[in-house]
Design a protein around this motif. Structure first.
Motif, PDB file in Angstrom:
ATOM      1  N   ARG A 256      75.489  92.097 115.399  1.00  0.00           N
ATOM      2  CA  ARG A 256      74.310  92.794 115.899  1.00  0.00           C
ATOM      3  C   ARG A 256      74.443  93.067 117.408  1.00  0.00           C
ATOM      4  O   ARG A 256      73.743  92.463 118.229  1.00  0.00           O
ATOM      5  CB  ARG A 256      73.053  91.994 115.581  1.00  0.00           C
ATOM      6  CG  ARG A 256      72.761  91.940 114.081  1.00  0.00           C
ATOM      7  CD  ARG A 256      71.494  91.170 113.787  1.00  0.00           C
ATOM      8  NE  ARG A 256      70.318  91.656 114.491  1.00  0.00           N
ATOM      9  CZ  ARG A 256      69.612  92.732 114.126  1.00  0.00           C
ATOM     10  NH1 ARG A 256      69.978  93.442 113.062  1.00  0.00           N
ATOM     11  NH2 ARG A 256      68.557  93.089 114.818  1.00  0.00           N
TER      12      ARG A 256
ATOM     13  N   SER B 270      64.949  93.749 118.093  1.00  0.00           N
ATOM     14  CA  SER B 270      65.469  94.798 117.233  1.00  0.00           C
ATOM     15  C   SER B 270      66.282  95.807 118.028  1.00  0.00           C
ATOM     16  O   SER B 270      66.376  95.733 119.253  1.00  0.00           O
ATOM     17  CB  SER B 270      64.304  95.521 116.554  1.00  0.00           C
ATOM     18  OG  SER B 270      63.538  96.234 117.522  1.00  0.00           O
TER      19      SER B 270
ATOM     20  N   ASP C 257      68.186  87.867 114.383  1.00  0.00           N
ATOM     21  CA  ASP C 257      66.959  88.399 114.971  1.00  0.00           C
ATOM     22  C   ASP C 257      67.129  88.858 116.418  1.00  0.00           C
ATOM     23  O   ASP C 257      66.154  89.151 117.102  1.00  0.00           O
ATOM     24  CB  ASP C 257      65.848  87.351 114.904  1.00  0.00           C
ATOM     25  CG  ASP C 257      65.451  87.050 113.467  1.00  0.00           C
ATOM     26  OD1 ASP C 257      65.332  88.002 112.678  1.00  0.00           O
ATOM     27  OD2 ASP C 257      65.291  85.867 113.126  1.00  0.00           O
TER      28      ASP C 257
ATOM     29  N   TYR D   1      69.339  91.600 118.888  1.00  0.00           N
ATOM     30  CA  TYR D   1      70.270  92.728 118.951  1.00  0.00           C
ATOM     31  C   TYR D   1      70.700  92.905 120.408  1.00  0.00           C
ATOM     32  O   TYR D   1      69.872  93.013 121.311  1.00  0.00           O
ATOM     33  CB  TYR D   1      69.621  94.009 118.436  1.00  0.00           C
ATOM     34  CG  TYR D   1      70.630  95.110 118.177  1.00  0.00           C
ATOM     35  CD1 TYR D   1      71.296  95.183 116.958  1.00  0.00           C
ATOM     36  CD2 TYR D   1      70.920  96.058 119.149  1.00  0.00           C
ATOM     37  CE1 TYR D   1      72.237  96.165 116.712  1.00  0.00           C
ATOM     38  CE2 TYR D   1      71.854  97.049 118.917  1.00  0.00           C
ATOM     39  CZ  TYR D   1      72.511  97.095 117.701  1.00  0.00           C
ATOM     40  OH  TYR D   1      73.450  98.070 117.463  1.00  0.00           O
TER      41      TYR D   1
END
Length: 282
Positions: free
Chosen positions: A186, A2, A134, A136
């Motif tokens: 991301r 994340s 999923d 970053y």
């Protein structure tokens, strides 16, 4: 991973031979920060500070110490070649100059502005995009210091279109973060900085990689000492450094700017490598 626990990477950017002697290359290598900061690579900082001259591929003429430094640096990093990614753009400076002639009468810096606002962004963008929903990415980008990239330049024309010379670290930081937001990628670019030689071994490594790739593409069979020594060094590296061939064949993405189609096309470096090896068979 994340945003609170991103995957951190370092990207080192450089260019090879900005002149009209094709091929002109721009490239960058991605090295995960956790890999780059391994204790086993710390001695590379001493290696890049050895000798009177910094490591520049163009300066290599066969000196045994210079050979050892280049081979050692590549060999150390090839232990982790499966974690590295390299993007390279090959272009022809003279074609950009030719296409810019109708514009240069009122926008004299159009060639450099085009090259340094478009190509570096594409090189780095290809390294940070499409990691999956999923993961970053948190990226720090380092550019070998070059006066072509930054500063202010006053225009000699009545128009103000050329009043400011582009600062690559500013434009790259802005444009890549804009691309991330606009395209829903991301990643974030945490910083873009200039580095002098002998500060970070990643700068020397991308210099060597671009030199190897340029030597392979150029495949210069002229009997000059400089060309002969570079060819022999590449051949020796390919023969003695485990995983270098795998990196070149699998982890290097080569783009060519096609003046006919006015776009970047992906070309397998493997084809150039096979021609180079066939030409230099002994």
């Amino acid at each position: 991973m994340s945003k609170d626990h991103p995957h951190k990477i370092k990207i080192f950017f450089d260019e090879s031979r900005k002149d009209k002697d094709y091929p002109n290359l721009m490239g960058a290598v991605l090295i995960p920060t956790a890999c780059y900061e391994l204790d086993s690579l710390n001695d590379l900082y001493d290696l890049i500070k050895e000798g009177k001259k910094p490591i520049h591929w163009t300066d290599y003429t066969g000196d045994s110490s210079a050979k050892r430094r280049r081979i050692t640096l590549v060999k150390k990093l090839m232990v982790y070649q499966h974690l590295l990614k390299v993007n390279v753009i090959s272009y022809k400076m003279n074609k950009f100059e030719e296409m810019a002639k109708p514009i240069k009468s009122f926008y004299s810096e159009i060639t450099d502005h085009t090259i340094y606002t478009k190509l570096p962004e594409r090189v780095v963008y290809g390294l940070v995009r499409k990691y999956g929903q999923d993961t970053y990415i948190d990226a720090s980008v380092f550019i070998e210091h070059n006066t072509s990239y930054s500063g202010t330049q006053k225009s000699t024309h009545s128009t103000d279109h050329t009043s400011n010379k582009k600062d690559l670290k500013v434009t790259m930081f802005e444009q890549l973060n804009i691309q991330s937001l606009y395209r829903g990628e991301r990643y974030r670019i945490r910083e873009v900085s200039y580095l002098l030689k002998r500060k970070e071994f990643g700068i020397e490594f991308i210099d060597i990689m671009l030199g190897i790739i340029r030597t392979i593409i150029q495949n210069n069979t002229q009997n000059s000492r400089s060309s002969r020594m570079k060819n022999e060094l590449v051949l020796e590296m390919l023969e003695t450094i485990p995983n270098l061939s795998h990196l070149l064949n699998s982890n290097v993405t080569l783009y060519e700017w096609n003046e006919a189609q006015k776009e970047l096309t992906t070309v397998p470096l493997t084809n150039y490598l096979n021609v180079f090896l066939s030409t230099n068979l002994k």
